[in-house]
Design a protein around this motif. Structure first.
Motif, PDB file in Angstrom:
ATOM      1  N   GLU A 241      79.864  59.851  30.836  1.00  0.00           N
ATOM      2  CA  GLU A 241      78.953  58.777  31.248  1.00  0.00           C
ATOM      3  C   GLU A 241      79.362  57.445  30.640  1.00  0.00           C
ATOM      4  OE1 GLU A 241      76.429  58.773  33.395  1.00  0.00           O
ATOM      5  OE2 GLU A 241      76.991  60.812  33.924  1.00  0.00           O
ATOM      6  N   ILE A 242      79.768  57.478  29.374  1.00  0.00           N
ATOM      7  CA  ILE A 242      80.206  56.228  28.729  1.00  0.00           C
ATOM      8  C   ILE A 242      81.454  55.695  29.418  1.00  0.00           C
ATOM      9  CG2 ILE A 242      81.092  55.265  26.578  1.00  0.00           C
ATOM     10  CD1 ILE A 242      79.257  57.175  25.073  1.00  0.00           C
ATOM     11  N   ASN A 247      83.990  51.810  32.928  1.00  0.00           N
ATOM     12  CA  ASN A 247      84.760  51.479  34.139  1.00  0.00           C
ATOM     13  C   ASN A 247      83.975  50.552  35.056  1.00  0.00           C
ATOM     14  OD1 ASN A 247      86.942  53.051  33.332  1.00  0.00           O
ATOM     15  ND2 ASN A 247      86.158  54.895  34.332  1.00  0.00           N
ATOM     16  N   ASN A 248      82.665  50.824  35.221  1.00  0.00           N
ATOM     17  CA  ASN A 248      81.844  49.936  36.050  1.00  0.00           C
ATOM     18  C   ASN A 248      81.783  48.540  35.452  1.00  0.00           C
ATOM     19  OD1 ASN A 248      81.346  52.053  37.765  1.00  0.00           O
ATOM     20  ND2 ASN A 248      79.365  52.565  36.885  1.00  0.00           N
ATOM     21  N   THR A 249      81.624  48.471  34.133  1.00  0.00           N
ATOM     22  CA  THR A 249      81.579  47.161  33.481  1.00  0.00           C
ATOM     23  C   THR A 249      82.911  46.444  33.613  1.00  0.00           C
ATOM     24  OG1 THR A 249      79.997  48.085  31.888  1.00  0.00           O
ATOM     25  CG2 THR A 249      81.015  45.982  31.337  1.00  0.00           C
ATOM     26  N   LEU A 250      84.005  47.203  33.503  1.00  0.00           N
ATOM     27  CA  LEU A 250      85.320  46.590  33.662  1.00  0.00           C
ATOM     28  C   LEU A 250      85.506  46.044  35.072  1.00  0.00           C
ATOM     29  CD1 LEU A 250      88.024  45.992  32.315  1.00  0.00           C
ATOM     30  CD2 LEU A 250      88.836  48.236  33.069  1.00  0.00           C
ATOM     31  N   ASN A 333      76.100  36.515  30.342  1.00  0.00           N
ATOM     32  CA  ASN A 333      75.255  37.716  30.367  1.00  0.00           C
ATOM     33  C   ASN A 333      76.103  38.973  30.482  1.00  0.00           C
ATOM     34  OD1 ASN A 333      73.038  36.004  30.300  1.00  0.00           O
ATOM     35  ND2 ASN A 333      72.734  36.047  32.519  1.00  0.00           N
ATOM     36  N   LEU A 334      77.165  38.895  31.291  1.00  0.00           N
ATOM     37  CA  LEU A 334      78.041  40.056  31.429  1.00  0.00           C
ATOM     38  C   LEU A 334      78.763  40.356  30.124  1.00  0.00           C
ATOM     39  CD1 LEU A 334      79.207  42.214  33.264  1.00  0.00           C
ATOM     40  CD2 LEU A 334      80.965  40.584  33.977  1.00  0.00           C
ATOM     41  N   ARG A 335      79.161  39.296  29.408  1.00  0.00           N
ATOM     42  CA  ARG A 335      79.793  39.534  28.094  1.00  0.00           C
ATOM     43  C   ARG A 335      78.817  40.212  27.136  1.00  0.00           C
ATOM     44  NH1 ARG A 335      80.990  35.690  24.949  1.00  0.00           N
ATOM     45  NH2 ARG A 335      80.139  33.886  26.046  1.00  0.00           N
ATOM     46  N   GLY A 336      77.544  39.760  27.183  1.00  0.00           N
ATOM     47  CA  GLY A 336      76.549  40.427  26.350  1.00  0.00           C
ATOM     48  C   GLY A 336      76.361  41.882  26.737  1.00  0.00           C
ATOM     49  N   ASP A 337      76.321  42.147  28.066  1.00  0.00           N
ATOM     50  CA  ASP A 337      76.199  43.529  28.513  1.00  0.00           C
ATOM     51  C   ASP A 337      77.434  44.341  28.135  1.00  0.00           C
ATOM     52  OD1 ASP A 337      73.821  42.764  29.597  1.00  0.00           O
ATOM     53  OD2 ASP A 337      74.598  42.520  31.637  1.00  0.00           O
ATOM     54  N   LEU A 338      78.600  43.697  28.176  1.00  0.00           N
ATOM     55  CA  LEU A 338      79.841  44.394  27.823  1.00  0.00           C
ATOM     56  C   LEU A 338      79.822  44.843  26.366  1.00  0.00           C
ATOM     57  CD1 LEU A 338      83.375  43.340  28.905  1.00  0.00           C
ATOM     58  CD2 LEU A 338      82.953  43.754  26.506  1.00  0.00           C
ATOM     59  N   MET A 339      79.494  43.910  25.471  1.00  0.00           N
ATOM     60  CA  MET A 339      79.461  44.273  24.054  1.00  0.00           C
ATOM     61  C   MET A 339      78.338  45.262  23.777  1.00  0.00           C
ATOM     62  SD  MET A 339      82.050  42.859  22.878  1.00  0.00           S
ATOM     63  CE  MET A 339      81.740  43.418  21.205  1.00  0.00           C
ATOM     64  N   THR A 340      77.209  45.103  24.493  1.00  0.00           N
ATOM     65  CA  THR A 340      76.122  46.071  24.318  1.00  0.00           C
ATOM     66  C   THR A 340      76.563  47.463  24.749  1.00  0.00           C
ATOM     67  OG1 THR A 340      74.489  44.321  24.691  1.00  0.00           O
ATOM     68  CG2 THR A 340      73.756  46.598  24.957  1.00  0.00           C
ATOM     69  N   ALA A 341      77.308  47.535  25.865  1.00  0.00           N
ATOM     70  CA  ALA A 341      77.797  48.826  26.330  1.00  0.00           C
ATOM     71  C   ALA A 341      78.739  49.453  25.311  1.00  0.00           C
ATOM     72  CB  ALA A 341      78.500  48.658  27.684  1.00  0.00           C
ATOM     73  N   ASP A 348      75.698  55.922  20.601  1.00  0.00           N
ATOM     74  CA  ASP A 348      75.254  57.164  21.238  1.00  0.00           C
ATOM     75  C   ASP A 348      76.240  58.297  20.987  1.00  0.00           C
ATOM     76  OD1 ASP A 348      73.069  55.841  22.163  1.00  0.00           O
ATOM     77  OD2 ASP A 348      73.867  55.493  24.177  1.00  0.00           O
ATOM     78  N   MET A 349      77.522  57.973  21.025  1.00  0.00           N
ATOM     79  CA  MET A 349      78.529  59.003  20.768  1.00  0.00           C
ATOM     80  C   MET A 349      78.442  59.499  19.322  1.00  0.00           C
ATOM     81  SD  MET A 349      82.567  58.707  21.565  1.00  0.00           S
ATOM     82  CE  MET A 349      82.115  57.841  23.060  1.00  0.00           C
ATOM     83  N   LYS A 350      78.210  58.570  18.386  1.00  0.00           N
ATOM     84  CA  LYS A 350      78.071  58.965  16.978  1.00  0.00           C
ATOM     85  C   LYS A 350      76.825  59.828  16.779  1.00  0.00           C
ATOM     86  CE  LYS A 350      79.080  58.802  12.566  1.00  0.00           C
ATOM     87  NZ  LYS A 350      77.918  59.559  12.052  1.00  0.00           N
ATOM     88  N   ILE A 351      75.722  59.445  17.438  1.00  0.00           N
ATOM     89  CA  ILE A 351      74.492  60.229  17.309  1.00  0.00           C
ATOM     90  C   ILE A 351      74.697  61.625  17.888  1.00  0.00           C
ATOM     91  CG2 ILE A 351      72.100  60.393  18.099  1.00  0.00           C
ATOM     92  CD1 ILE A 351      71.984  57.331  17.973  1.00  0.00           C
ATOM     93  N   GLN A 352      75.351  61.688  19.054  1.00  0.00           N
ATOM     94  CA  GLN A 352      75.608  62.989  19.653  1.00  0.00           C
ATOM     95  C   GLN A 352      76.552  63.822  18.795  1.00  0.00           C
ATOM     96  OE1 GLN A 352      74.088  64.382  22.154  1.00  0.00           O
ATOM     97  NE2 GLN A 352      75.305  66.246  21.878  1.00  0.00           N
ATOM     98  N   ALA A 353      77.540  63.178  18.181  1.00  0.00           N
ATOM     99  CA  ALA A 353      78.436  63.911  17.280  1.00  0.00           C
ATOM    100  C   ALA A 353      77.661  64.465  16.085  1.00  0.00           C
ATOM    101  CB  ALA A 353      79.566  62.992  16.811  1.00  0.00           C
TER     102      ALA A 353
END
Length: 503
Positions: A241-242, A247-250, A333-341, A348-353
């Motif tokens: 999902e990440i 890829n969508n953000t890119l 706004n897209l740059r903010g969304d990019l860094m947020t992603a 999220d990956m660290k929490i799942q790990a």
């Protein structure tokens, strides 16, 4: 195809009208006739003078009380009126309604129409136009002379204002252009970070898949979909999902980069146009009637085909900057969304790990407890097998003792049954006691044999259970080796959120 008709003359849904009936000669009009009764001597009244309002126009001009309808005229028993309708009524000109001519006269117009005709004839037309034209022409000539005196000063003033407006908008365009350049550089830098994060994302996916692959090497009793397995599968799904979000953000970044370059090209074109226009207007403002480069240019006093008005120019200037700012704001706004992603995805990956590691730790702890419990159970099982074997030996010893007793009982019964002669071979109490003892011995031997068979079955089950316990312990040791040792070494290379942010 239906014929076309006029909706006023031939309506589609016309309501049928009753044909009008006209009075014939000599017939009475009914209630509207003021002289409904026949002539009686003395019915003629003296004349009454007509009274006009104080502000009424002259009598030869139209009066407020005039009517152009012929309905006010009636035909009584006295009068030279001919039968029929008058042709100055609303039905004038209709066939069949012209009055009948008698020997006195024929009536064609009403008094109101006569007065209207008088007003039309008395109204001046060409004279007033001539007077108005003279006054207007003199006024226009005077105004034109005054306008020509001050027009050049006004033109210079407007040119100066135009130069100031162009200078102001040129500076605004330059600020917008510089902001767009900075935004393009910042977005390109974040795009490189996102691509690096996409490459780093391959490592946790490989680790999660390797862990799942290693856990497939567990023995069959431990091939369960436990919490650790669920968390590992969820970890692989989260990585997917990440990656999809990245890829969508890119793709959005690439599209936004194209929009940014297009907006930059548009604002650069606007800046170039304003620079050229500012140069022309400054040159025009510096010209005077004494300038040496003044020439006649016939046909220039007209609007160009592509000329725009001032409102549209102001709207264009503001909209050009506004559009560029909107594109730049979307890029921010897209740059903010990019860094947020990137940040949220790595978190999220660290929490799942951590969840996966915790599930693995719980699985390892439960497996270790189970392994200890299995070893204790194996020890108890071995002790139970030893006890059952001892009991089996004791039962066999008792069976041998019962065999001795049985031989004794059989020997006694044989000697008493076959060695006593004649009447002495009787069923005395001793005989009954021996028979009862033989029965009890037979029942005891059968019971002991059942106990031996049962004990041997129990020992067989215990031996089988011992093998199962030993196999289960080996399985748990294998699972512990995978979950505690091999998976821990693999998962030690899991990337941290800091590595994603610094990509």
């Amino acid at each position: 195809m239906e014929p076309k008709t006029c909706p006023e003359i031939c309506p589609a849904n016309a309501v049928p009208q009753q044909p009008k009936e006209y009075l014939k000669a000599g017939q009475s009009r009914g209630p509207e006739n003021p002289h409904a009764s026949p002539y009686v001597p003395g019915m003629i009244k003296p004349p009454e003078p007509k009274v006009y309002p104080p502000d009424a126009p002259p009598r030869y001009l139209p009066q407020p009380t005039d009517s152009t309808s012929g309905d006010i005229l009636g035909m009584g028993p006295i009068g030279p009126w001919a039968a029929g309708h008058l042709d100055w009524t609303p039905h004038a000109g209709t066939t069949g309604v012209r009055p009948v001519v008698d020997k006195y006269s024929i009536t064609r117009y009403s008094t109101g129409e006569w007065r209207q005709h008088n007003q039309f004839m008395l109204t001046p037309r060409a004279t007033d136009k001539a007077k108005n034209a003279e006054i207007s022409f003199r006024r226009e000539i005077k105004a034109t002379n005054e306008n020509l005196d001050r027009k050049q000063d006004e033109t210079n003033k407007n040119l100066g204002k135009r130069v100031k407006d162009l200078s102001y908008w040129k500076k605004q365009v330059e600020k917008t252009l510089q902001a767009m350049d900075d935004e393009i550089e910042a977005l390109d830098e974040n795009r490189r970070k996102l691509k690096s994060a996409c490459r780093i994302l391959n490592l946790p996916e490989a680790i999660s898949k390797e862990c799942l692959e290693l856990r497939t090497n567990r023995y069959e009793p431990d091939l369960v979909r436990d919490d650790a397995e669920q968390e590992l599968i969820k970890e692989v799904a989260i990585v997917g999902e990440i990656r999809r979000v990245f890829n969508n953000t890119l793709a959005k970044v690439e599209e936004q980069m194209a929009n940014n370059r297009a907006a930059k090209a548009a604002i650069e074109q606007d800046w170039n146009d304003k620079m050229l226009c500012l140069k022309i207007d400054k040159q025009n403002l510096s010209m005077t009637p004494e300038s040496p480069l003044l020439l006649y240019h016939p046909g220039v006093a007209r609007w160009p085909e592509n000329a725009s008005n001032l409102e549209y120019w102001l709207h264009w200037c503001s909209e050009s900057i506004k559009n560029c700012d909107e594109v730049r704001q979307k890029s921010e706004n897209l740059r903010g969304d990019l860094m947020t992603a990137i940040v949220k995805g790595s978190q999220d990956m660290k929490i799942q790990a951590d969840r996966t590691n915790m599930a693995l730790a719980e699985t390892v702890a439960a497996t270790e407890e189970l392994c200890e419990k299995l070893e204790e159970t194996l020890k108890d099982n071995l002790q139970t097998i030893a006890n059952v074997e001892k009991l089996l030996e004791h039962l066999k010893d008792e069976l041998r003792k019962l065999g001795e007793r049985t031989k004794l009982n059989m020997t006694r019964l044989h000697s008493r049954n076959f060695d006593r002669p004649n009447a002495e071979n009787c069923r005395d109490e001793a005989q009954y006691a021996l028979m009862s003892e033989a029965k009890l011995l037979k029942e005891s031997i059968d019971a002991y044999n059942d106990k031996v068979r049962e004990s041997e079955a129990i020992r067989s089950e215990l031996m089988k259970y011992r093998g199962e316990l030993e196999k289960e312990i080996a399985c748990k040791r294998k699972s512990l080796n995978i979950d505690q040792d091999r998976l821990a070494r693999v998962r030690a290379h899991m990337p941290t959120p800091e590595e994603f942010a610094a990509a």
